[in-house]
Design an enzyme around this catalytic site. Structure first.
Site, short mmCIF file in Angstrom:
data_model
loop_
_atom_site.label_atom_id
_atom_site.label_comp_id
_atom_site.label_asym_id
_atom_site.label_seq_id
_atom_site.Cartn_x
_atom_site.Cartn_y
_atom_site.Cartn_z
N ILE A 38 16.51 -28.30 2.15
CA ILE A 38 17.08 -29.48 2.81
C ILE A 38 16.11 -30.66 2.70
O ILE A 38 16.50 -31.82 2.74
CB ILE A 38 17.43 -29.18 4.29
CG1 ILE A 38 18.39 -30.23 4.84
CG2 ILE A 38 16.19 -29.05 5.15
CD1 ILE A 38 19.00 -29.84 6.19
N TYR A 139 14.61 -16.80 16.88
CA TYR A 139 14.25 -16.73 15.46
C TYR A 139 14.34 -15.29 14.95
O TYR A 139 15.00 -15.00 13.94
CB TYR A 139 12.83 -17.29 15.27
CG TYR A 139 12.19 -16.93 13.95
CD1 TYR A 139 12.63 -17.50 12.76
CD2 TYR A 139 11.14 -16.01 13.90
CE1 TYR A 139 12.04 -17.16 11.56
CE2 TYR A 139 10.55 -15.68 12.70
CZ TYR A 139 11.00 -16.25 11.53
OH TYR A 139 10.42 -15.91 10.33
#
Ligand SMILES: NC(=O)c1ccc[n+]([C@@H]2O[C@H](COP(=O)([O-])OP(=O)(O)OC[C@H]3O[C@@H](n4cnc5c(N)ncnc54)[C@H](O)[C@@H]3O)[C@@H](O)[C@H]2O)c1
Length: 284
Positions: A38, A139
């Site tokens: 990204i 996470y």
């Protein structure tokens, strides 16, 4: 190399710490790489690689990038303890897009999973690759989800995966915990290559650490099936780091360290048998 697949490898997270290392190291070994992240690639691109900026949450973009690839090295996403809402789009939706693309392409997935899928095992245990998943954070939970997605796609669609439960992969370890679970960059590169090349891996789990004398937590995994053995060791750092421990008893009790202590709100039993509520340090 005679057994090297002719199709390119797609590397997600290519602009990250491990992605940049793998992009350079695998390109230097002659692999054909398609890179994506990204973020913009923060350096000159390794020779003969192409880079495309894309969000893992964009399924159409991931599908286009994966077209014609033989394997997907999935290293992109949130790589630290973050709130649930931040983790879901890249790590959970993103993993879904990776597996949908791998199924279409009949590609193998090499998944950058994490030791944090099993962070709430106590450090007195020795766990192998079939020990229960005990994630220590949103996470770790997202990596556990990706591992279960890998199992679903293996059982249902015969998409092969190698699940790399990476310890602390950095140029050097920095404390007593990372001394145990350190994975050198060179051992990571060799592991990823074997994960791509080994035949018939099915859905295999490997603990990602070098040959560290300090490591006592992790046992059996699929490394023999892959033909991988780590060659490096953190032992040369032991004199400086073996005593460099966290002051937090929760971090020291569990394999996941600080990720377990972060936001921990369960009553803690003190040595005298009394229960104390440990204050929460973060909101997530
Ligand atoms: N470094 C370690 O010790 C370690 C340990 C366990 C697991 N891992 C896993 O290995 C992988 C790489 O770790 P790292 O240390 O290089 O982390 P990193 O944060 O440096 O790299 C992750 C990359 O993913 C990209 N990314 C984030 N969100 C994205 C999105 N929505 N779409 C596309 N790309 C996105 C980031 O821009 C970044 O470049 C991660 O999946 C991490 O969870 C790393």
């Amino acid at each position: 190399m005679a057994d090297r697949p002719l199709k390119p490898l797609l590397l997600t997270g290519a602009a990250g710490a491990l992605g940049r290392h793998l992009a350079a190291a695998l390109a230097a070994k002659g692999w054909t790489l398609r890179l994506t992240d990204i973020a913009a690639f923060p350096a000159a691109l390794p020779p003969d690689t192409i880079f495309s900026q894309a969000d893992l949450a964009d399924g159409a973009a991931i599908s286009r990038l994966a077209a014609g690839c033989g394997a997907i090295l999935h290293f992109g996403g949130i790589a630290r303890d973050q709130p649930f809402d931040a983790v879901v789009p890249p790590n959970i939706i993103g993993a879904h897009h990776i597996y949908a693309a791998a199924r279409r392409e009949r590609a193998r997935v090499v998944l950058a999973s994490s030791n944090h899928v099993a962070g709430f095992h106590e450090r007195t245990e020795r766990i192998d690759d079939v020990a229960p998943l005990l994630p220590d954070s949103y996470y770790g939970l997202s990596k556990a989800y990706a591992e279960l997605l890998a199992r679903l796609y293996w059982e249902k669609h015969r998409v092969e995966s190698v699940l790399l439960r990476i310890g602390s992969c950095a140029p050097e370890p920095w404390d007593a915990r990372s001394l145990q679970i350190w994975l050198s960059y060179a051992d990571l590169t060799r592991l990823v290559e074997r994960a791509v090349l080994a035949p018939d891996v099915g859905c295999a789990v490997v603990w990602g650490s070098s040959r560290n004398a300090a490591l006592s937590w992790w046992g059996k995994d699929a490394r023999a099936k892959l033909g991988w053995e780590p060659q490096d060791s953190s032992d040369r750092f032991a004199a400086h780091l073996a005593q460099k421990r966290s002051a937090d008893p929760i971090a020291e009790r569990y394999m996941g360290g600080d990720f377990c202590a972060n936001g921990f709100s369960r009553p803690v039993v003190a040595p005298d048998g009394t229960k104390k509520k440990k204050p929460s340090r973060t909101k997530n």
